[in-house]
Design an enzyme around this catalytic site. Sequence first.
Site, PDB file in Angstrom:
ATOM      1  N   CYS A 129       0.821  -1.218   0.000  1.00 33.27           N
ATOM      2  CA  CYS A 129       0.000   0.000   0.000  1.00 33.27           C
ATOM      3  C   CYS A 129       0.853   1.266   0.000  1.00 33.27           C
ATOM      4  CB  CYS A 129      -0.933   0.007   1.214  1.00 33.27           C
ATOM      5  SG  CYS A 129      -2.036  -1.412   1.253  1.00 33.27           S
ATOM      6  N   LYS A 194      -7.929  -0.241  10.552  1.00 37.35           N
ATOM      7  CA  LYS A 194      -7.896  -1.335   9.585  1.00 37.35           C
ATOM      8  C   LYS A 194      -6.905  -2.370  10.096  1.00 37.35           C
ATOM      9  CE  LYS A 194      -7.035  -2.276   4.740  1.00 37.35           C
ATOM     10  NZ  LYS A 194      -6.770  -1.679   3.435  1.00 37.35           N
ATOM     11  N   GLU A 232      -5.912   5.476  17.025  1.00 41.73           N
ATOM     12  CA  GLU A 232      -5.983   5.711  15.577  1.00 41.73           C
ATOM     13  C   GLU A 232      -7.169   6.613  15.234  1.00 41.73           C
ATOM     14  OE1 GLU A 232      -4.162   5.105  13.031  1.00 41.73           O
ATOM     15  OE2 GLU A 232      -2.821   3.455  13.508  1.00 41.73           O
ATOM     16  N   LYS A 247     -12.571  -1.892   9.908  1.00 47.34           N
ATOM     17  CA  LYS A 247     -12.434  -2.935   8.889  1.00 47.34           C
ATOM     18  C   LYS A 247     -11.478  -4.008   9.352  1.00 47.34           C
ATOM     19  CE  LYS A 247     -10.853  -3.365   4.205  1.00 47.34           C
ATOM     20  NZ  LYS A 247     -10.251  -2.704   3.096  1.00 47.34           N
ATOM     21  N   SER A 273     -14.447  -8.815   1.999  1.00 47.30           N
ATOM     22  CA  SER A 273     -14.593  -9.900   1.020  1.00 47.30           C
ATOM     23  C   SER A 273     -14.641 -11.291   1.654  1.00 47.30           C
ATOM     24  CB  SER A 273     -13.456  -9.825   0.004  1.00 47.30           C
ATOM     25  OG  SER A 273     -12.201  -9.890   0.663  1.00 47.30           O
ATOM     26  N   TYR A 312     -20.592  -6.140  -0.181  1.00 53.01           N
ATOM     27  CA  TYR A 312     -20.769  -6.660  -1.532  1.00 53.01           C
ATOM     28  C   TYR A 312     -22.175  -7.214  -1.716  1.00 53.01           C
ATOM     29  CZ  TYR A 312     -15.778  -6.106  -1.223  1.00 53.01           C
ATOM     30  OH  TYR A 312     -14.537  -5.555  -1.026  1.00 53.01           O
TER      31      TYR A 312
HETATM   32  C1  PBG Z   1      -6.137  -2.167   0.425  1.00 50.70           C
HETATM   33  C2  PBG Z   1      -7.525  -2.628   0.564  1.00 50.70           C
HETATM   34  C3  PBG Z   1      -7.920  -3.856   1.079  1.00 50.70           C
HETATM   35  C4  PBG Z   1      -9.299  -3.915   1.008  1.00 50.70           C
HETATM   36  C5  PBG Z   1      -9.736  -2.718   0.508  1.00 50.70           C
HETATM   37  N1  PBG Z   1      -8.625  -1.917   0.218  1.00 50.70           N
HETATM   38  C6  PBG Z   1      -7.265  -4.968   1.679  1.00 50.70           C
HETATM   39  C7  PBG Z   1      -5.880  -5.238   1.742  1.00 50.70           C
HETATM   40  O1  PBG Z   1      -5.229  -4.764   2.669  1.00 50.70           O
HETATM   41  O2  PBG Z   1      -5.416  -5.987   0.890  1.00 50.70           O
HETATM   42  C8  PBG Z   1     -10.087  -5.114   1.444  1.00 50.70           C
HETATM   43  C9  PBG Z   1     -11.481  -5.177   1.075  1.00 50.70           C
HETATM   44  C10 PBG Z   1     -12.103  -6.499   1.252  1.00 50.70           C
HETATM   45  O3  PBG Z   1     -11.492  -7.497   1.676  1.00 50.70           O
HETATM   46  O4  PBG Z   1     -13.300  -6.572   0.952  1.00 50.70           O
HETATM   47  N2  PBG Z   1      -5.962  -0.839   0.326  1.00 50.70           N
END
Ligand code: PBG
Length: 328
Positions: A129, A194, A232, A247, A273, A312
């Site tokens: 990232c 996150k 955070e 998240k 996901s 989703y």
């Molecule tokens: C990375 C990002 C991720 C997701 C959204 N943006 C995950 C990662 O750290 O690989 C995950 C979304 C999901 O799992 O639905 N910027």
Amino acid sequence: MEITRRLRRLRKTQGLREMVRETVFHVNDLIWPVFIVEGKGIREGIPSMPGVERYSIDQLAGIARNATELGIPSLLLFGVPNTKQAEGRGAWEENSLVAQAIQEIKESQPELVVISDVCLCSYTSHGHCGVLVNGKIDNDRTVDYLVKTAIQHARAGADIVAPSDMMDGRVGAIRRALDSESYTETLILSYAVKFASSFYGPFRCAAECAPAFGDRRTYQMDFGNRREALREVAADIEEGADVIMVKPAMAYLDIVRDIRNNFHHPIVAYNVSGEYSMVKSASAAGWIDEKKTVMETLIGMKRAGADAVITYFAPSVAEWLLERRVTG
Ligand code: PBG
């Protein structure tokens, strides 16, 4: 024994249960994540996320119309480019995939709230990232690129930019840059909390962004930490975040509740996901009821304190809610 306390009276009929239900899920609570790919006429399935597709730009007016018809107020956009570079310049270059997508959607449905994910991971050749300097993620240089990316999305018309990288200081840097370019009305939805999570697995296939080496634990949070989550959030709010995200959602609802008890900003929970694909595969096998499981999960997220949920399942949920209105 004489029983005088009868809580079951309140559960006697559907009407009574609905009358006293404390938490409800409304179509307005949905944020629909959309993956965007290059090319024309593309609608391709994602094997790890059955029922989710990736779309080329020309498909987006249709998707936006679909969202509006279903009553979904908001889309979250992820770009999945064909080519990647060491520093991920595809994220911020002029007329990027996401910038085009934002324009397309805004032209078609100006009322839809367009949120753009701001990160480098699907643009960098190594899938991290941030940018690498001597094999390590360089925080401050990454922030410079995130700022450029956010500005470019704001210029294209995004209502909300959502940095998901977990670099330090990026919310403040993005806010200052937006303000100095007169985008004072653009909101920041910060992925404040996150966690480094295994639940992102199916997304990494969808966005082709699994890290080529190592993992994300030097920037995403350790899942054992609860107090740090509040630090955070406090930092991002101080730097100017308008909305806070947690998240993943399902394994982290205590964090959502902690934030709700300590801050007054809107909270968004990301039903990620892995959470999606688990429900999909178990329901495909006939082991759980998809619709009931999803609604129970989403209500749980709201009950924990979330104001909205990124999921989703959004188009399906919107349809189920409409059906219910019609059929009772
Ligand atoms: C990375 C990002 C991720 C997701 C959204 N943006 C995950 C990662 O750290 O690989 C995950 C979304 C999901 O799992 O639905 N910027």
